[in-house]
Design a protein around this motif. Sequence first.
Motif, short mmCIF file in Angstrom:
data_model
loop_
_atom_site.label_atom_id
_atom_site.label_comp_id
_atom_site.label_asym_id
_atom_site.label_seq_id
_atom_site.Cartn_x
_atom_site.Cartn_y
_atom_site.Cartn_z
N ALA A 1 0.89 -1.19 -0.02
CA ALA A 1 0.12 -0.09 -0.09
C ALA A 1 0.67 1.23 -0.05
CB ALA A 1 -0.83 -0.31 1.24
N PHE A 2 1.82 1.14 0.97
CA PHE A 2 2.70 2.50 0.99
C PHE A 2 3.35 2.55 -0.35
CE2 PHE A 2 6.91 4.13 1.91
CZ PHE A 2 6.36 5.23 2.59
N ALA B 1 2.45 1.67 -3.13
CA ALA B 1 1.57 2.06 -4.26
C ALA B 1 1.05 3.53 -3.97
CB ALA B 1 0.40 1.36 -4.12
N ALA B 2 1.13 4.13 -2.80
CA ALA B 2 0.97 5.46 -2.63
C ALA B 2 1.78 6.22 -3.06
CB ALA B 2 0.59 5.65 -1.13
N LEU C 1 2.09 6.87 -6.71
CA LEU C 1 1.05 7.68 -7.03
C LEU C 1 1.61 9.23 -7.00
CD1 LEU C 1 -2.38 6.53 -5.80
CD2 LEU C 1 -1.80 7.42 -7.97
#
Lengths: 449, 288
Positions: free
Chosen positions: A9-10, A12-13, A16
């Motif tokens: 998740a990290f 991916a963030a 982004l």
Amino acid sequence: MKKTKRYTAFAAALLLVLAMLAGCGGGTGNGGGGNGASGTDGSAPSNAPKKETISIMVGSTGTLLDAMKAVAAEAEKKLNISVEWDIKPDGAEGDNLVKTRLATGDMADILAYNTGSLFQALNPSQNFVDLTNEPYMADILDSFKQTVTSDGKVYGVPTGSTRAGGIMYNKKVYKELGLTIPKTWAEFMANNAKIKAAGKTAVIATYKDTWTSQLFVLADYYNIQAQDPDFAKNYTANKAKYATTPAALRGFQKLEEVYKGGYMNKDFLATTYDNGLKMLAEGTGVQYPMLTSALDEIYQNFPDKINDIGIFPEPSDSPDINGLTVWMPNGLYINKNGKKVDAAKKWVEYFVSPEGQAALSGKLKADGPFVIKNVKLPDDAYAAVKEMQPYFDQGKTAPALEFVSPVKGPNLENITVAVGSGITPAAKGASDYDKDVEKQAQQLNLPGW
Amino acid sequence: MIRLTVKTYSYWFLLPAFLIYFVFYLLPTVLSLFFSMTRWTLTDWDFIGFDNYRTFFSETSLNIGFRNTLIYAVVTCVFKVVLGLFLGAYLSSRVPFKNYLRSVVFFPTLLSTIAVGIAFSMMMHPSQGIINTSLAAIGITGPDWLGNTKIALLSVAFVDVWKGVGIATVIYIAGISAISPEYYEALKIDGGSARNAFWNITVPLSRPAMNSVIILSFIGGLRSFDLIWAMTKGGPGFTTDLIASIIYKQYQAGFYGLATAGNVILFIGVSLLAFPLYKYLARSEVHL
């Protein structure tokens, strides 16, 4: 298991965010560049000077732009420097644009802009090239130079002729009604009464365009200076006020007296500057406190009426004091942080040369005498301009206050509308203006405020 | 123990949105608080503490500005709420040319405010404008709509209502069409009139719509700027100045720090009025 999920998740963030930043970066990359290629740099030495392009920022109202284009066409033949025009709006909007462009380092190579207090607000030493020691400065009148001088250095050259602020009047109607040019305020008011009795508008007021309401106050400066020679100095140093200097207060009182006499046109709050010029040209309105730059516009719209228009100074209370308040022309300034300072310097030198001025005055009808030595008024100058010449010859002129003091409150036009339409009494108007001025001086961080 | 809710997504996914929010909203807000305490020329600044606030509050036209802003916000808000309600109720009932009438009411909202302002200031010209020439045709001497200091502000407010009532009407129409037809049927069985239907069903049950209209038009009125600028520029003199037009004049004069201070004051003022109003309205909605 759980941990890996969190890392994904990290990551991916982060991805982004990076993508976002990359997007932004691409955008700004192109913005700052400005005028692009500085000529093809093949630079094989040749005899002809390399073709260069400079940019000039100039407002679009009036005839200055056309006249400058005429100079630019000549300059291109002579210097091989072509000009890219960067048109700005005039008025307060333009002022903001200029400040923003200077602040962001995106100013054109040459800027055509006001002289006097508005110029002082641009932080000249940081933004413009010092022209004090240029040889052509010897030919430019000191009265102009002081309006483009900051910290003892001269930064600009004039773009045209002077203008005067006074009472423009319709000579034909004056003749019909047997009036003479008033030398005192009392005579002026007597004329007003006669014009009113003849069923015409004595004083044209065009307060829909609020700036036009300031003239009774601003054009009175010659009279103030004649009675109180130190006013500008004391005013800048916060030692003299409009409300407490009787000579200065008169301007506001005159505005009030004209309103109280009922000498203004009906609907003056809804009347525009253009309406006012039409009334003056057609003689339905007889007197208009205005700047002579209005002559250009009258000439454009009513060329056959232009020589019916004359001008006299705003009358004082004494027949011995009778002189014109003069507005200096705008200036040309060279952007110190521009890429083509040398080419811009050459161009400006050409602009003030006799050739350049000949090209300029071929297009620009003078609104008053010129401030470059040896540039004379042409024979076909407007009648009103010729009427101004004697005051210049006899030394009966004074520059408007905004050219000798950096202090000028931004709300004067609203205050003069209020006084000129009976909402605010003259004394209150003057003290309102003093407060307005105080605010401006504090914002400019002037000493003593 | 079985957890009933499963955290499907990680909070990290909020990061991009938060960054955008931070860069474009939080950061400017904090910076504007800072710059409101400086003498600021876009390139450099001096910290001068609360001097800008002091100057702004000693502004001659500010008293007029505060009073005008309140009058303007209340007048436009009341008219939009009331007219919008009647128009909304009327256009939800069975009337001929319903869709056509709905678009007529909504049409002004589509126009640019500046264009509307310029058009109306021409129509309101005291002697040549279409309003006063038509009044003259039936023997009435119209006032100087924008030059008379007593009515200039109301003239602008009227135009604002003309332009904004369409949005209010649409919100009301949506609210009214959400009212269950069963209420009306029950009323009909009990022999109620159309007037009863309006006052006893439509008005109370469209309360949520009304509250949205009140909040939107009140805040809009407090912050209003474009229409007044196009029509009077705050004049004649300072008689129609609103807080926003005073701020704009400061900005125009190049007093960036001072204008920023004015904006902070406006922000605080709008919050102080709007939040309690919103709370109050929300509470009265629950009591229905």
